[in-house]
Design a protein around this motif. Structure first.
Motif, PDB file in Angstrom:
ATOM      1  N   UNK A  61       0.816  -1.218   0.000  1.00 29.47           N
ATOM      2  CA  UNK A  61       0.000   0.000   0.000  1.00 29.47           C
ATOM      3  C   UNK A  61       0.850   1.268   0.000  1.00 29.47           C
ATOM      4  N   UNK A  62       2.174   1.117  -0.121  1.00 29.54           N
ATOM      5  CA  UNK A  62       3.102   2.247  -0.021  1.00 29.54           C
ATOM      6  C   UNK A  62       2.908   3.012   1.281  1.00 29.54           C
ATOM      7  N   UNK A  63       2.555   2.277   2.337  1.00 24.84           N
ATOM      8  CA  UNK A  63       2.312   2.887   3.644  1.00 24.84           C
ATOM      9  C   UNK A  63       3.560   2.873   4.515  1.00 24.84           C
ATOM     10  N   UNK A  64       4.417   1.860   4.338  1.00 26.70           N
ATOM     11  CA  UNK A  64       5.645   1.735   5.129  1.00 26.70           C
ATOM     12  C   UNK A  64       6.505   0.636   4.517  1.00 26.70           C
ATOM     13  N   UNK A  65       7.785   0.749   4.755  1.00 23.46           N
ATOM     14  CA  UNK A  65       8.702  -0.323   4.380  1.00 23.46           C
ATOM     15  C   UNK A  65       8.621  -1.411   5.453  1.00 23.46           C
ATOM     16  N   UNK A  66       8.894  -2.661   5.102  1.00 26.84           N
ATOM     17  CA  UNK A  66       8.766  -3.740   6.082  1.00 26.84           C
ATOM     18  C   UNK A  66       9.522  -3.494   7.393  1.00 26.84           C
ATOM     19  N   UNK A  67      10.714  -2.914   7.337  1.00 22.96           N
ATOM     20  CA  UNK A  67      11.462  -2.709   8.583  1.00 22.96           C
ATOM     21  C   UNK A  67      10.886  -1.581   9.451  1.00 22.96           C
ATOM     22  N   UNK A  68       9.932  -0.821   8.915  1.00 23.06           N
ATOM     23  CA  UNK A  68       9.275   0.235   9.693  1.00 23.06           C
ATOM     24  C   UNK A  68       8.041  -0.274  10.433  1.00 23.06           C
ATOM     25  N   UNK A  69       7.578  -1.458  10.108  1.00 18.61           N
ATOM     26  CA  UNK A  69       6.376  -2.029  10.719  1.00 18.61           C
ATOM     27  C   UNK A  69       6.804  -2.907  11.890  1.00 18.61           C
ATOM     28  N   UNK A  70       6.295  -2.558  13.075  1.00 22.37           N
ATOM     29  CA  UNK A  70       6.610  -3.323  14.275  1.00 22.37           C
ATOM     30  C   UNK A  70       5.319  -3.721  14.983  1.00 22.37           C
ATOM     31  N   UNK A  71       5.441  -4.642  15.912  1.00 28.48           N
ATOM     32  CA  UNK A  71       4.277  -5.102  16.650  1.00 28.48           C
ATOM     33  C   UNK A  71       3.741  -3.991  17.545  1.00 28.48           C
ATOM     34  N   UNK A  72       2.414  -3.813  17.581  1.00 24.43           N
ATOM     35  CA  UNK A  72       1.828  -2.787  18.441  1.00 24.43           C
ATOM     36  C   UNK A  72       1.520  -3.289  19.861  1.00 24.43           C
ATOM     37  N   UNK A  73       2.268  -4.274  20.340  1.00 20.71           N
ATOM     38  CA  UNK A  73       1.987  -4.889  21.633  1.00 20.71           C
ATOM     39  C   UNK A  73       1.869  -3.870  22.756  1.00 20.71           C
ATOM     40  N   UNK A  74       2.774  -2.897  22.801  1.00 22.25           N
ATOM     41  CA  UNK A  74       2.769  -1.953  23.922  1.00 22.25           C
ATOM     42  C   UNK A  74       2.088  -0.638  23.582  1.00 22.25           C
ATOM     43  N   UNK A  75       2.027  -0.281  22.311  1.00 18.32           N
ATOM     44  CA  UNK A  75       1.359   0.959  21.920  1.00 18.32           C
ATOM     45  C   UNK A  75      -0.106   0.731  21.587  1.00 18.32           C
ATOM     46  N   UNK A  76      -0.500  -0.503  21.412  1.00 13.58           N
ATOM     47  CA  UNK A  76      -1.852  -0.966  21.097  1.00 13.58           C
ATOM     48  C   UNK A  76      -2.288  -0.705  19.662  1.00 13.58           C
ATOM     49  N   UNK A  77      -1.936   0.462  19.076  1.00 14.08           N
ATOM     50  CA  UNK A  77      -2.360   0.785  17.717  1.00 14.08           C
ATOM     51  C   UNK A  77      -1.194   1.398  16.939  1.00 14.08           C
ATOM     52  N   UNK A  78      -0.960   0.895  15.750  1.00 14.35           N
ATOM     53  CA  UNK A  78      -0.051   1.547  14.805  1.00 14.35           C
ATOM     54  C   UNK A  78      -0.881   1.953  13.596  1.00 14.35           C
ATOM     55  N   UNK A  79      -0.643   3.167  13.115  1.00 15.40           N
ATOM     56  CA  UNK A  79      -1.397   3.716  11.993  1.00 15.40           C
ATOM     57  C   UNK A  79      -0.439   4.039  10.857  1.00 15.40           C
ATOM     58  N   UNK A  80      -0.830   3.659   9.643  1.00 12.18           N
ATOM     59  CA  UNK A  80      -0.022   3.915   8.458  1.00 12.18           C
ATOM     60  C   UNK A  80      -0.915   4.516   7.369  1.00 12.18           C
ATOM     61  N   UNK A  81      -0.402   5.472   6.640  1.00 10.42           N
ATOM     62  CA  UNK A  81      -1.124   6.083   5.522  1.00 10.42           C
ATOM     63  C   UNK A  81      -0.577   5.525   4.219  1.00 10.42           C
ATOM     64  N   UNK A  82      -1.455   4.996   3.395  1.00  5.60           N
ATOM     65  CA  UNK A  82      -1.024   4.432   2.126  1.00  5.60           C
ATOM     66  C   UNK A  82      -1.999   4.790   1.020  1.00  5.60           C
ATOM     67  N   UNK A  83      -1.841   4.100  -0.114  1.00  2.00           N
ATOM     68  CA  UNK A  83      -2.747   4.298  -1.243  1.00  2.00           C
ATOM     69  C   UNK A  83      -3.095   2.936  -1.836  1.00  2.00           C
TER      70      UNK A  83
END
Length: 157
Positions: A61-83
């Motif tokens: 989705x051009x929202x993030x590179x794979x190394x930028x995506x991490x587990x949201x275990x402690x933050x609960x929510x991760x949000x990414x903007x894509x297309x």
């Protein structure tokens, strides 16, 4: 490997992977199958590759590179903007494992996330009736031994 078959619950797509890179590739393929809005339960034991799958979806989705995506275990929510198809899409990756009840869940504002342009993936969402009721499908990842994984995607029709 993939196949798709209709069931009473909806359409099931199955994939078998043999590495993290394979799982990321399946995520890229899934991004093309999923049309917003979607709320999907992301199920699988610890370490089966739930976040790895989201890495591929985010990349497609051009929202993030794979190394930028991490587990949201402690933050609960991760949000990414894509297309997707030239239109904006929101990708939300939630982990509700540490939440203990519907009241805590309400503080996440799940209803506000479920916009017409959203793809929402919820790890451990099957703990909550309200999430199961609103889900549009589920992704189940199971270990097949070693690095092999079976990924079953059920989309409600």
């Amino acid at each position: 490997m993939t196949n798709a078959a209709p069931t009473a619950e909806g359409r099931v797509h199955e994939f078998t992977t043999h590495s993290g890179a394979d799982t990321i590739e399946v995520g890229r393929k899934l991004a093309r199958l999923l049309k917003p809005p979607q709320l999907l339960l992301l199920r699988g034991d610890l370490g089966t590759g739930k976040t790895t799958l989201v890495k591929g979806i985010a990349q497609a989705l051009d929202a993030a590179e794979p190394d930028e995506v991490t587990s949201p275990t402690f933050t609960l929510v991760h949000e990414y903007d894509g297309t997707r198809d030239g239109k904006p899409v929101k990708l939300y990756h939630l982990d509700v494992y540490r939440l203990e009840g519907e009241r805590q869940l309400e503080t996440l504002g799940l209803d506000e996330l479920l916009t017409p342009d959203a793809l929402v993936f919820v790890e451990w969402g099957d703990k909550f009736k309200s999430i199961k009721k609103r889900s549009t499908g589920e992704i189940l990842i199971t270990s097949e031994g070693g690095d092999a994984r079976k990924i079953s995607v059920t989309l409600k029709e």
